[in-house]
Scaffold this motif. Structure first.
Motif, mmCIF file in Angstrom:
data_model
loop_
_atom_site.group_PDB
_atom_site.id
_atom_site.type_symbol
_atom_site.label_atom_id
_atom_site.label_comp_id
_atom_site.label_asym_id
_atom_site.label_seq_id
_atom_site.Cartn_x
_atom_site.Cartn_y
_atom_site.Cartn_z
ATOM 1 N N GLY A 219 0.798 -1.231 0.000
ATOM 2 C CA GLY A 219 0.000 0.000 0.000
ATOM 3 C C GLY A 219 0.825 1.274 0.000
ATOM 4 O O GLY A 219 0.591 2.186 -0.802
ATOM 5 N N GLN A 220 1.799 1.352 0.889
ATOM 6 C CA GLN A 220 2.641 2.555 0.969
ATOM 7 C C GLN A 220 3.462 2.726 -0.308
ATOM 8 O O GLN A 220 3.640 3.848 -0.795
ATOM 9 C CB GLN A 220 3.575 2.479 2.182
ATOM 10 N N ALA A 221 3.956 1.621 -0.856
ATOM 11 C CA ALA A 221 4.745 1.696 -2.086
ATOM 12 C C ALA A 221 3.873 2.117 -3.264
ATOM 13 O O ALA A 221 4.306 2.913 -4.105
ATOM 14 C CB ALA A 221 5.413 0.351 -2.362
ATOM 15 N N ILE A 222 2.660 1.621 -3.331
ATOM 16 C CA ILE A 222 1.735 2.023 -4.394
ATOM 17 C C ILE A 222 1.457 3.521 -4.302
ATOM 18 O O ILE A 222 1.497 4.234 -5.307
ATOM 19 C CB ILE A 222 0.427 1.211 -4.334
ATOM 20 N N GLN A 223 1.219 3.997 -3.095
ATOM 21 C CA GLN A 223 0.973 5.431 -2.910
ATOM 22 C C GLN A 223 2.189 6.260 -3.324
ATOM 23 O O GLN A 223 2.041 7.283 -4.001
ATOM 24 C CB GLN A 223 0.609 5.707 -1.454
ATOM 25 N N ALA A 224 3.375 5.820 -2.965
ATOM 26 C CA ALA A 224 4.597 6.536 -3.345
ATOM 27 C C ALA A 224 4.785 6.504 -4.862
ATOM 28 O O ALA A 224 5.187 7.511 -5.462
ATOM 29 C CB ALA A 224 5.810 5.939 -2.633
ATOM 30 N N GLY A 225 4.496 5.372 -5.487
ATOM 31 C CA GLY A 225 4.586 5.273 -6.942
ATOM 32 C C GLY A 225 3.612 6.209 -7.631
ATOM 33 O O GLY A 225 3.936 6.843 -8.640
ATOM 34 N N LEU A 226 2.404 6.326 -7.073
ATOM 35 C CA LEU A 226 1.413 7.248 -7.638
ATOM 36 C C LEU A 226 1.844 8.702 -7.470
ATOM 37 O O LEU A 226 1.621 9.530 -8.359
ATOM 38 C CB LEU A 226 0.042 7.017 -6.984
ATOM 39 N N LYS A 227 2.470 9.009 -6.340
ATOM 40 C CA LYS A 227 2.983 10.369 -6.148
ATOM 41 C C LYS A 227 4.082 10.679 -7.165
ATOM 42 O O LYS A 227 4.173 11.804 -7.663
ATOM 43 C CB LYS A 227 3.486 10.554 -4.720
ATOM 44 N N ASP A 228 4.892 9.679 -7.494
ATOM 45 C CA ASP A 228 5.917 9.845 -8.520
ATOM 46 C C ASP A 228 5.259 10.082 -9.887
ATOM 47 O O ASP A 228 5.670 10.964 -10.643
ATOM 48 C CB ASP A 228 6.833 8.620 -8.549
ATOM 49 N N VAL A 229 4.227 9.309 -10.205
ATOM 50 C CA VAL A 229 3.471 9.510 -11.451
ATOM 51 C C VAL A 229 2.930 10.931 -11.498
ATOM 52 O O VAL A 229 3.063 11.637 -12.496
ATOM 53 C CB VAL A 229 2.310 8.486 -11.574
ATOM 54 N N TYR A 230 2.330 11.365 -10.391
ATOM 55 C CA TYR A 230 1.714 12.688 -10.354
ATOM 56 C C TYR A 230 2.758 13.797 -10.503
ATOM 57 O O TYR A 230 2.516 14.793 -11.191
ATOM 58 C CB TYR A 230 0.923 12.867 -9.049
ATOM 59 N N ALA A 231 3.922 13.638 -9.884
ATOM 60 C CA ALA A 231 4.980 14.631 -10.019
ATOM 61 C C ALA A 231 5.392 14.772 -11.488
ATOM 62 O O ALA A 231 5.605 15.891 -11.975
ATOM 63 C CB ALA A 231 6.175 14.246 -9.149
ATOM 64 N N GLN A 232 5.492 13.664 -12.191
ATOM 65 C CA GLN A 232 5.837 13.714 -13.604
ATOM 66 C C GLN A 232 4.717 14.333 -14.426
ATOM 67 O O GLN A 232 4.973 15.076 -15.395
ATOM 68 C CB GLN A 232 6.169 12.308 -14.107
ATOM 69 N N PHE A 233 3.477 14.046 -14.051
ATOM 70 C CA PHE A 233 2.312 14.637 -14.720
ATOM 71 C C PHE A 233 2.339 16.156 -14.548
ATOM 72 O O PHE A 233 2.184 16.900 -15.519
ATOM 73 C CB PHE A 233 1.021 14.050 -14.140
ATOM 74 N N GLU A 234 2.561 16.615 -13.316
ATOM 75 C CA GLU A 234 2.615 18.064 -13.054
ATOM 76 C C GLU A 234 3.759 18.720 -13.826
ATOM 77 O O GLU A 234 3.604 19.817 -14.362
ATOM 78 C CB GLU A 234 2.818 18.327 -11.560
ATOM 79 N N PHE A 235 4.898 18.063 -13.871
ATOM 80 C CA PHE A 235 6.051 18.598 -14.597
ATOM 81 C C PHE A 235 5.703 18.769 -16.071
ATOM 82 O O PHE A 235 6.105 19.751 -16.692
ATOM 83 C CB PHE A 235 7.268 17.695 -14.419
ATOM 84 N N GLY A 236 4.960 17.826 -16.619
ATOM 85 C CA GLY A 236 4.563 17.895 -18.025
ATOM 86 C C GLY A 236 3.590 19.026 -18.322
ATOM 87 O O GLY A 236 3.462 19.461 -19.470
ATOM 88 N N LEU A 237 2.881 19.510 -17.298
ATOM 89 C CA LEU A 237 1.928 20.598 -17.504
ATOM 90 C C LEU A 237 2.620 21.947 -17.626
ATOM 91 O O LEU A 237 2.024 22.907 -18.082
ATOM 92 C CB LEU A 237 0.925 20.657 -16.341
ATOM 93 N N ARG A 238 3.872 22.029 -17.173
ATOM 94 C CA ARG A 238 4.585 23.313 -17.187
ATOM 95 C C ARG A 238 4.997 23.721 -18.568
ATOM 96 O O ARG A 238 5.200 23.067 -19.461
ATOM 97 C CB ARG A 238 5.820 23.251 -16.300
#
Length: 102
Positions: free
Chosen positions: A83-102
């Motif tokens: 569970g914690q690893a899945i959440q951390a992986g999703l946060k990594d996905v989201y960080a890359q998603f946000e970076f792509g919006l810039r």
């Protein structure tokens, strides 16, 4: 093509079956380019059932709405050791998603 692909990674905890194969979990999402909705998802959990469950849990979520509701969804419905690893992986996905919006 109307979608793009993001992969997020996180360390797996000790004592997991998937840890025998991988040191980390990888979460991949295919996103609708215009709306940021997860069209499809996969992860490197050890069992097909676990991989399919996470896929169903993530599909249809809009990353433009932020990551917290998706993290809450994982906390509520996924009760495995990763569970914690899945959440951390999703946060990594989201960080890359946000970076792509810039």
């Amino acid at each position: 093509m109307n979608t793009y692909f993001i992969a997020g990674h996180a360390k797996l905890p000790q004592g997991m079956a998937a840890r025998n194969v991988y040191d980390s979990i990888t979460i991949t999402v295919e996103l609708d380019f215009k709306y940021g909705v997860i069209v499809d998802a996969s992860c490197t959990l050890a069992t097909e059932h676990g991989r399919e469950y996470i896929r169903q849990l993530l599909r249809g979520y809009c990353l433009k709405d932020g990551i917290e509701e998706l993290i809450d969804r994982v906390q509520m419905y996924y009760r495995g050791k990763a569970g914690q690893a899945i959440q951390a992986g999703l946060k990594d996905v989201y960080a890359q998603f946000e970076f792509g919006l810039r």
